[in-house]
Design a protein around this motif. Sequence first.
Motif, PDB file in Angstrom:
ATOM      1  N   VAL A   1       4.024  -5.423  -0.212  1.00  0.00           N
ATOM      2  CA  VAL A   1       3.018  -4.720  -0.997  1.00  0.00           C
ATOM      3  C   VAL A   1       1.923  -4.261  -0.051  1.00  0.00           C
ATOM      4  O   VAL A   1       1.362  -5.065   0.695  1.00  0.00           O
ATOM      5  N   THR A   2       1.643  -2.964  -0.087  1.00  0.00           N
ATOM      6  CA  THR A   2       0.614  -2.376   0.755  1.00  0.00           C
ATOM      7  C   THR A   2      -0.458  -1.770  -0.143  1.00  0.00           C
ATOM      8  O   THR A   2      -0.128  -1.051  -1.096  1.00  0.00           O
ATOM      9  N   SER A   3      -1.719  -2.054   0.131  1.00  0.00           N
ATOM     10  CA  SER A   3      -2.818  -1.482  -0.648  1.00  0.00           C
ATOM     11  C   SER A   3      -3.038  -0.038  -0.245  1.00  0.00           C
ATOM     12  O   SER A   3      -2.870   0.338   0.909  1.00  0.00           O
ATOM     13  N   GLY A   4      -3.410   0.784  -1.214  1.00  0.00           N
ATOM     14  CA  GLY A   4      -3.713   2.185  -0.950  1.00  0.00           C
ATOM     15  C   GLY A   4      -2.530   3.087  -1.248  1.00  0.00           C
ATOM     16  O   GLY A   4      -1.457   2.634  -1.629  1.00  0.00           O
ATOM     17  N   LEU A   5      -2.751   4.371  -1.037  1.00  0.00           N
ATOM     18  CA  LEU A   5      -1.738   5.379  -1.328  1.00  0.00           C
ATOM     19  C   LEU A   5      -0.619   5.374  -0.303  1.00  0.00           C
ATOM     20  O   LEU A   5      -0.792   4.929   0.835  1.00  0.00           O
ATOM     21  N   LEU A   6       0.510   5.925  -0.700  1.00  0.00           N
ATOM     22  CA  LEU A   6       1.649   6.066   0.183  1.00  0.00           C
ATOM     23  C   LEU A   6       1.350   7.052   1.310  1.00  0.00           C
ATOM     24  O   LEU A   6       1.654   6.808   2.459  1.00  0.00           O
ATOM     25  N   GLY A   7       0.726   8.164   0.976  1.00  0.00           N
ATOM     26  CA  GLY A   7       0.486   9.226   1.949  1.00  0.00           C
ATOM     27  C   GLY A   7      -0.978   9.372   2.301  1.00  0.00           C
ATOM     28  O   GLY A   7      -1.788   8.477   2.102  1.00  0.00           O
ATOM     29  N   ASP A   8      -1.313  10.535   2.808  1.00  0.00           N
ATOM     30  CA  ASP A   8      -2.670  10.868   3.239  1.00  0.00           C
ATOM     31  C   ASP A   8      -3.602  10.942   2.025  1.00  0.00           C
ATOM     32  O   ASP A   8      -3.381  11.746   1.130  1.00  0.00           O
ATOM     33  N   PRO A   9      -4.644  10.108   1.993  1.00  0.00           N
ATOM     34  CA  PRO A   9      -5.535  10.127   0.834  1.00  0.00           C
ATOM     35  C   PRO A   9      -6.503  11.316   0.800  1.00  0.00           C
ATOM     36  O   PRO A   9      -7.342  11.389  -0.086  1.00  0.00           O
ATOM     37  N   ALA A  10      -6.392  12.254   1.756  1.00  0.00           N
ATOM     38  CA  ALA A  10      -7.257  13.427   1.706  1.00  0.00           C
ATOM     39  C   ALA A  10      -6.958  14.262   0.459  1.00  0.00           C
ATOM     40  O   ALA A  10      -7.825  14.959  -0.055  1.00  0.00           O
ATOM     41  N   GLU A  11      -5.721  14.196  -0.016  1.00  0.00           N
ATOM     42  CA  GLU A  11      -5.320  14.831  -1.266  1.00  0.00           C
ATOM     43  C   GLU A  11      -4.559  13.793  -2.076  1.00  0.00           C
ATOM     44  O   GLU A  11      -3.666  13.125  -1.559  1.00  0.00           O
ATOM     45  N   PHE A  12      -4.918  13.666  -3.337  1.00  0.00           N
ATOM     46  CA  PHE A  12      -4.241  12.680  -4.171  1.00  0.00           C
ATOM     47  C   PHE A  12      -4.206  13.145  -5.611  1.00  0.00           C
ATOM     48  O   PHE A  12      -4.971  14.015  -6.020  1.00  0.00           O
ATOM     49  N   VAL A  13      -3.293  12.569  -6.363  1.00  0.00           N
ATOM     50  CA  VAL A  13      -3.167  12.885  -7.782  1.00  0.00           C
ATOM     51  C   VAL A  13      -4.305  12.197  -8.521  1.00  0.00           C
ATOM     52  O   VAL A  13      -4.440  10.979  -8.486  1.00  0.00           O
ATOM     53  N   ALA A  14      -5.139  12.992  -9.159  1.00  0.00           N
ATOM     54  CA  ALA A  14      -6.294  12.481  -9.894  1.00  0.00           C
ATOM     55  C   ALA A  14      -6.038  12.430 -11.395  1.00  0.00           C
ATOM     56  O   ALA A  14      -6.798  11.840 -12.142  1.00  0.00           O
ATOM     57  N   GLY A  15      -4.966  13.062 -11.824  1.00  0.00           N
ATOM     58  CA  GLY A  15      -4.598  13.086 -13.221  1.00  0.00           C
ATOM     59  C   GLY A  15      -3.300  13.854 -13.372  1.00  0.00           C
ATOM     60  O   GLY A  15      -2.809  14.450 -12.415  1.00  0.00           O
ATOM     61  N   PHE A  16      -2.736  13.813 -14.574  1.00  0.00           N
ATOM     62  CA  PHE A  16      -1.482  14.520 -14.783  1.00  0.00           C
ATOM     63  C   PHE A  16      -1.250  14.775 -16.265  1.00  0.00           C
ATOM     64  O   PHE A  16      -1.870  14.157 -17.124  1.00  0.00           O
ATOM     65  N   TRP A  17      -0.374  15.708 -16.511  1.00  0.00           N
ATOM     66  CA  TRP A  17       0.164  15.971 -17.839  1.00  0.00           C
ATOM     67  C   TRP A  17       1.681  15.880 -17.739  1.00  0.00           C
ATOM     68  O   TRP A  17       2.255  16.235 -16.705  1.00  0.00           O
ATOM     69  N   VAL A  18       2.324  15.465 -18.796  1.00  0.00           N
ATOM     70  CA  VAL A  18       3.736  15.729 -19.014  1.00  0.00           C
ATOM     71  C   VAL A  18       3.762  16.719 -20.161  1.00  0.00           C
ATOM     72  O   VAL A  18       3.189  16.451 -21.230  1.00  0.00           O
TER      73      VAL A  18
END
Length: 112
Positions: free
Chosen positions: A65-82
């Motif tokens: 288990v690693t804390s934080g995002l998988l990728g570069d946190p300069a861009e991240f998903v802040a919300g979403f719709w399905v």
Amino acid sequence: MHFLVNVIDDGQAEAAGRTESGTQAETDAVDALNARLGDAVVFAAGVSAPGDAAVVDARGAEPKVTSGLLGDPAEFVAGFWVMDLPDAETALRVAHEASVACNRKIELRPLL
């Protein structure tokens, strides 16, 4: 067809000095878009700050288990719709409207 419509924060939260990067005007515009789309919105949500993330890899003998995002946190998903939309052309049009409403980049992906 179902589509995943991701809202991409590329610095708004950091610039605002808070986790929630949306302004009241952006929140109102998103609420209006959701109301207009009605039943096409299957589910929508904001996503917590990148620091709240955990990446879990249980493929080995011991889970990691690693804390934080998988990728570069300069861009991240802040919300979403399905969204349930009739076709890719409509989805692109709605993604454009979503980008305007939330004043963010949008990532559009068909769900399999």
